[in-house]
Design an enzyme around this catalytic site. Structure first.
Site, PDB file in Angstrom:
ATOM      1  N   HIS A 150      53.130  30.516  41.510  1.00 27.81           N
ATOM      2  CA  HIS A 150      54.377  31.285  41.536  1.00 27.81           C
ATOM      3  C   HIS A 150      54.868  31.472  42.969  1.00 27.81           C
ATOM      4  O   HIS A 150      56.044  31.281  43.266  1.00 27.81           O
ATOM      5  CB  HIS A 150      54.175  32.659  40.892  1.00 27.81           C
ATOM      6  CG  HIS A 150      54.300  32.668  39.395  1.00 27.81           C
ATOM      7  ND1 HIS A 150      53.433  31.973  38.580  1.00 27.81           N
ATOM      8  CD2 HIS A 150      55.195  33.283  38.577  1.00 27.81           C
ATOM      9  CE1 HIS A 150      53.782  32.176  37.311  1.00 27.81           C
ATOM     10  NE2 HIS A 150      54.852  32.952  37.286  1.00 27.81           N
ATOM     11  N   HIS A 199      46.195  37.314  40.648  1.00 23.77           N
ATOM     12  CA  HIS A 199      45.928  36.578  41.883  1.00 23.77           C
ATOM     13  C   HIS A 199      45.337  37.503  42.928  1.00 23.77           C
ATOM     14  O   HIS A 199      45.701  38.683  43.017  1.00 23.77           O
ATOM     15  CB  HIS A 199      47.211  35.970  42.457  1.00 23.77           C
ATOM     16  CG  HIS A 199      47.587  34.654  41.857  1.00 23.77           C
ATOM     17  ND1 HIS A 199      46.805  33.522  41.975  1.00 23.77           N
ATOM     18  CD2 HIS A 199      48.678  34.272  41.153  1.00 23.77           C
ATOM     19  CE1 HIS A 199      47.400  32.517  41.352  1.00 23.77           C
ATOM     20  NE2 HIS A 199      48.531  32.956  40.837  1.00 23.77           N
TER      21      HIS A 199
END
Length: 239
Positions: A150, A199
């Site tokens: 992302h 993450h």
């Protein structure tokens, strides 16, 4: 003499911009290499986990700090860096280039985006870092963690779009605003990945540096091609 002075000034400006771009690329490359070494030597583990835990209520790894709407806001922001939104933006930009008959720009943009996807997927597989386990994930993810896809692709797509838009602005303040907003979006998307627990911060930092490197490289190529064929944009606009 005045004409020579103006040409010399324009030449110095062009070369200075390219030099700055190469400095950015070198810095981003150095940062990514150094970061990945620290990650896989375990140097970032403690800080990574501390940052992840900072966003959660003490003793409740599934509960975000702050108002109840925080989780939904983070999901909304993270969607801006997802496949669907970035694909729609890429298609919109592609249509713009088609209408302007800028085939070189179209090809370069598609190579940039598609190439970025393959690079991220390849690196994820090569490094094989698992997702964080110290807190609960607030969105479902199944791929590997390093680097953040992302963060990487948001940086690539939004910076590419911003540079394209900035080219049509005469005022420097508008160009700075457009580029700054693109950087802000990429930054918020990266932070949302950490907030959602999918993450580590080091994954996101690696994604930002990789995206910056790839986007800047593309910009340099585009600028060199434009210099070699300066009439292409004029011809495309005339049509």
């Amino acid at each position: 003499l005045a004409d020579v002075h103006l040409r010399l000034k324009a030449f110095i400006t062009r070369e200075s911009v390219l030099l700055a771009a190469f400095v950015v690329m070198a810095g981003a490359c150095w940062a990514f290499i150094g970061l990945q070494e620290e990650v896989f030597e375990g140097e970032t583990r403690k800080v990574d986990e501390q940052v992840l835990l900072f966003f959660r209520e003490a003793g409740h790894p599934a509960t975000l700090r702050g108002p109840a709407w925080t989780a939904n806001a983070a999901r909304d922001v993270t969607a801006l860096g997802g496949v669907t939104v970035l694909s729609l933006l890429t298609l919109g930009l592609a249509g713009f280039f088609v209408l302007r008959r800028q085939w070189g720009a179209l090809a370069l943009m598609l190579i940039t985006v598609i190439g970025g996807v393959f690079i991220v997927d390849g690196l994820k597989t090569a490094y094989g870092r698992e997702r964080p386990t110290v807190i609960d994930h607030l969105v479902e993810e199944t791929s590997y963690s390093f680097p953040s896809g992302h963060s990487t692709m948001a940086t690539v797509v939004y910076l590419t779009l911003a540079v394209m838009l900035a080219e049509f602005q005469e005022k420097r303040s508008l160009r700075v605003y457009i580029l700054g907003y693109a950087v802000l979006l990429a930054g918020l998307i990266g932070v949302s990945r950490v907030v959602l627990g999918v993450h580590y911060p080091s994954d996101v930092a690696a994604g930002w540096t990789l995206g910056l490197l790839w986007a800047t490289c593309t910009w340099v190529v585009a600028r060199v091609l434009k210099r070699r064929a300066p009439r292409l944009d004029e011809d495309a606009t005339a049509r």
